[in-house]
Design a protein around this motif. Structure first.
Motif, PDB file in Angstrom:
ATOM      1  N   LEU A 118      46.518  15.056 -27.375  1.00 11.10           N
ATOM      2  CA  LEU A 118      46.926  14.806 -28.768  1.00 11.10           C
ATOM      3  C   LEU A 118      48.087  13.818 -28.875  1.00 11.10           C
ATOM      4  CD1 LEU A 118      46.558  18.503 -30.011  1.00 11.10           C
ATOM      5  CD2 LEU A 118      44.891  16.637 -30.154  1.00 11.10           C
ATOM      6  N   HIS A 119      48.187  12.905 -27.909  1.00 12.89           N
ATOM      7  CA  HIS A 119      49.234  11.870 -27.973  1.00 12.89           C
ATOM      8  C   HIS A 119      48.790  10.703 -27.086  1.00 12.89           C
ATOM      9  CE1 HIS A 119      53.889  11.041 -27.887  1.00 12.89           C
ATOM     10  NE2 HIS A 119      53.205   9.903 -27.829  1.00 12.89           N
ATOM     11  N   SER A 120      48.464   9.577 -27.715  1.00 16.01           N
ATOM     12  CA  SER A 120      48.020   8.416 -26.934  1.00 16.01           C
ATOM     13  C   SER A 120      48.237   7.132 -27.731  1.00 16.01           C
ATOM     14  CB  SER A 120      46.537   8.558 -26.570  1.00 16.01           C
ATOM     15  OG  SER A 120      45.730   8.445 -27.728  1.00 16.01           O
TER      16      SER A 120
ATOM     17  N   ASP B 195      49.638   5.862 -32.460  1.00  7.17           N
ATOM     18  CA  ASP B 195      50.393   4.637 -32.196  1.00  7.17           C
ATOM     19  C   ASP B 195      51.758   4.668 -32.877  1.00  7.17           C
ATOM     20  OD1 ASP B 195      49.069   2.749 -30.440  1.00  7.17           O
ATOM     21  OD2 ASP B 195      47.407   2.860 -31.866  1.00  7.17           O
ATOM     22  N   HIS B 196      52.709   3.944 -32.277  1.00  6.60           N
ATOM     23  CA  HIS B 196      54.051   3.875 -32.845  1.00  6.60           C
ATOM     24  C   HIS B 196      53.998   3.257 -34.252  1.00  6.60           C
ATOM     25  CE1 HIS B 196      56.090   4.837 -29.075  1.00  6.60           C
ATOM     26  NE2 HIS B 196      55.333   3.952 -28.453  1.00  6.60           N
ATOM     27  N   ASP B 197      54.360   4.043 -35.245  1.00  7.21           N
ATOM     28  CA  ASP B 197      54.540   3.560 -36.617  1.00  7.21           C
ATOM     29  C   ASP B 197      53.330   2.815 -37.175  1.00  7.21           C
ATOM     30  OD1 ASP B 197      57.224   4.550 -36.515  1.00  7.21           O
ATOM     31  OD2 ASP B 197      57.790   2.761 -35.385  1.00  7.21           O
TER      32      ASP B 197
ATOM     33  N   LEU C 219      64.466   9.869 -32.773  1.00  5.37           N
ATOM     34  CA  LEU C 219      63.485  10.880 -32.366  1.00  5.37           C
ATOM     35  C   LEU C 219      62.088  10.358 -32.651  1.00  5.37           C
ATOM     36  CD1 LEU C 219      65.076  13.911 -34.261  1.00  5.37           C
ATOM     37  CD2 LEU C 219      65.475  13.296 -31.877  1.00  5.37           C
ATOM     38  N   HIS C 220      61.121  10.840 -31.912  1.00  3.44           N
ATOM     39  CA  HIS C 220      59.732  10.497 -32.205  1.00  3.44           C
ATOM     40  C   HIS C 220      59.013  11.725 -32.757  1.00  3.44           C
ATOM     41  CE1 HIS C 220      59.511   6.722 -29.418  1.00  3.44           C
ATOM     42  NE2 HIS C 220      60.313   6.577 -30.460  1.00  3.44           N
ATOM     43  N   ILE C 221      58.427  11.549 -33.921  1.00  5.95           N
ATOM     44  CA  ILE C 221      57.699  12.644 -34.558  1.00  5.95           C
ATOM     45  C   ILE C 221      56.229  12.245 -34.656  1.00  5.95           C
ATOM     46  CG2 ILE C 221      57.476  14.089 -36.613  1.00  5.95           C
ATOM     47  CD1 ILE C 221      60.207  14.431 -35.193  1.00  5.95           C
TER      48      ILE C 221
ATOM     49  N   ALA D 134      57.773  15.102 -30.716  1.00  4.62           N
ATOM     50  CA  ALA D 134      57.201  14.517 -29.495  1.00  4.62           C
ATOM     51  C   ALA D 134      58.189  14.649 -28.342  1.00  4.62           C
ATOM     52  CB  ALA D 134      56.872  13.047 -29.728  1.00  4.62           C
ATOM     53  N   HIS D 135      57.660  14.786 -27.140  1.00  9.57           N
ATOM     54  CA  HIS D 135      58.449  14.864 -25.889  1.00  9.57           C
ATOM     55  C   HIS D 135      59.891  15.338 -26.125  1.00  9.57           C
ATOM     56  CE1 HIS D 135      59.450  10.848 -27.372  1.00  9.57           C
ATOM     57  NE2 HIS D 135      58.241  10.426 -27.131  1.00  9.57           N
ATOM     58  N   PRO D 136      60.043  16.643 -26.470  1.00  7.87           N
ATOM     59  CA  PRO D 136      61.353  17.163 -26.902  1.00  7.87           C
ATOM     60  C   PRO D 136      62.477  17.043 -25.876  1.00  7.87           C
ATOM     61  CG  PRO D 136      59.758  18.936 -26.623  1.00  7.87           C
ATOM     62  CD  PRO D 136      58.986  17.664 -26.549  1.00  7.87           C
TER      63      PRO D 136
ATOM     64  N   SER E 189      49.219  13.492 -23.450  1.00  8.16           N
ATOM     65  CA  SER E 189      49.616  12.748 -22.250  1.00  8.16           C
ATOM     66  C   SER E 189      50.614  11.634 -22.534  1.00  8.16           C
ATOM     67  CB  SER E 189      48.375  12.137 -21.596  1.00  8.16           C
ATOM     68  OG  SER E 189      47.770  11.211 -22.485  1.00  8.16           O
ATOM     69  N   ASP E 190      50.618  11.118 -23.785  1.00  6.76           N
ATOM     70  CA  ASP E 190      51.398   9.913 -24.102  1.00  6.76           C
ATOM     71  C   ASP E 190      50.879   8.736 -23.261  1.00  6.76           C
ATOM     72  OD1 ASP E 190      53.253   8.360 -25.418  1.00  6.76           O
ATOM     73  OD2 ASP E 190      55.019   9.304 -24.538  1.00  6.76           O
ATOM     74  N   PHE E 191      49.569   8.706 -23.094  1.00 13.10           N
ATOM     75  CA  PHE E 191      48.920   7.651 -22.304  1.00 13.10           C
ATOM     76  C   PHE E 191      49.167   6.281 -22.954  1.00 13.10           C
ATOM     77  CE2 PHE E 191      45.296   4.855 -21.590  1.00 13.10           C
ATOM     78  CZ  PHE E 191      45.113   4.928 -20.216  1.00 13.10           C
TER      79      PHE E 191
HETATM   80 MN    MN Z   1      57.537   8.517 -27.925  1.00 15.66          MN
END
Ligand code: MN
Ligand code: AMP
Ligand code: MN
Ligand code: MN
Length: 282
Positions: free
Chosen positions: A7-9, A39-41, A75-77, A190-192, A247-249
């Motif tokens: 749930l993170h790529s 994706d970022h933003d 922070l990344h949400i 994300a990735h706390p 995974s934040d692939f």
């Molecule tokens: Mn991030």
């Protein structure tokens, strides 16, 4: 067949190396059954990924990873299951794209002072219609032999406090949560452990996050060991947050960080996918 969630790529709509279609195909090859593109933003890759997912029978969760500012920290949400057409999301991504372009100009000017020219043009071309990130600058610095590798680029130029670091005003945490909630999504920290917060700061953050309507926290990510997973699971339980896995692939040339290659969510943590509305019949 077991369900495998990631749930993170990232795709080429931000700093990923694969197009949304290539990402979805790779996820399927890796056995992922439910994938979120975050994706970022940016939501620019979602339509293509959605199409590719329905072509190959993967459940797709439209997502985003928003850059937020809270108490002077970035922070990344992650927003999962968002309606990308919702006006607030459109507006937010437009605004954040401008923030990113302005920051890129500042980074380029700082690099220029160090005798490194041409970075803005190079990263703009590389990012195309996608969001410009510091990863693009890192690639540029590697390609032009200014640094040894990505990490070296952050350590020597791009990381916080380094010569080419440019502070930016990201969106306020409360606005980010409001956008995600308004767009029908689920907000996830994300990735706390990446923010290096003390236990009391973490407590403050998760309390604020929950008060603002946040619902989940990443418990399993591609980089966490068993100890870190236990720490995040404890936070999830303590604050009544759902647990997410992702995974934040970013790219295939990172063999230890593959799509879907994730430890199971620990017992006692409520899975965030309990909140997904199943849109396709089983
Ligand atoms: Mn991030
Ligand atoms: P940005 O959102 O533009 O500041 O860029 C953040 C992206 O840069 C992250 O999503 C990572 O992909 C990458 N990144 C950030 N910090 C580091 C670091 N210390 N080492 C390697 N990559 C990093
Ligand atoms: Mn990234
Ligand atoms: Mn990410």
């Amino acid at each position: 067949m077991p369900e495998i969630y990631d749930l993170h790529s990232h795709s080429t709509a931000s700093d990923g190396a694969l197009s949304p279609t290539e990402l979805v195909q790779r996820a399927q090859q890796q056995g992922v059954t439910t994938l979120a593109l975050t994706d970022h933003d940016s939501v620019a890759g979602l339509a293509e990924a959605q199409q590719a997912s329905s072509d190959c029978g993967l459940q797709f969760i439209p997502g985003i990873e928003l850059s937020a500012e809270w108490q002077g920290k970035t922070l990344h949400i992650v927003g999962l299951s968002i309606d990308a057409h919702f006006p607030a999301i459109r507006e937010a991504t437009r605004e954040l794209q401008n923030v990113r372009i302005e920051r890129a100009k500042k980074i380029a000017a700082k690099l220029e002072k160090k005798g490194i020219t041409g970075s803005f043009e190079a990263v703009s071309t590389k990012a195309g219609d996608g969001m410009i990130t510091r990863s693009h600058f890192a690639d540029f610095l590697v390609a032009n032999f200014h640094v040894n590798d990505h990490q070296d680029a952050f350590d020597r130029y791009l990381g916080s406090g380094k010569p080419a670091y440019a502070a930016v005003e990201w969106a306020k945490l409360e606005d980010v949560l409001q956008w995600i909630n308004a767009a029908g999504g689920i907000a996830v920290v994300a990735h706390p452990l990446r923010y290096k917060l003390t236990a009391s700061w973490m407590r403050r953050l998760l309390t604020a996050f929950k008060d603002l309507g946040g619902q989940a926290i990443e418990v399993v990510t591609g980089r966490y060991n068993a100890n870190e997973i236990r720490t995040c699971a404890a936070y999830a339980k303590q604050f009544g947050l759902y647990g997410s896995v992702g995974s934040d692939f970013h790219r295939p040339d990172n063999p230890w960080l593959e799509l879907g290659r994730l430890a199971p969510l620990p017992d006692g943590v409520a899975p965030v996918w309990e909140l997904f509305v199943r849109k396709t019949p089983k």
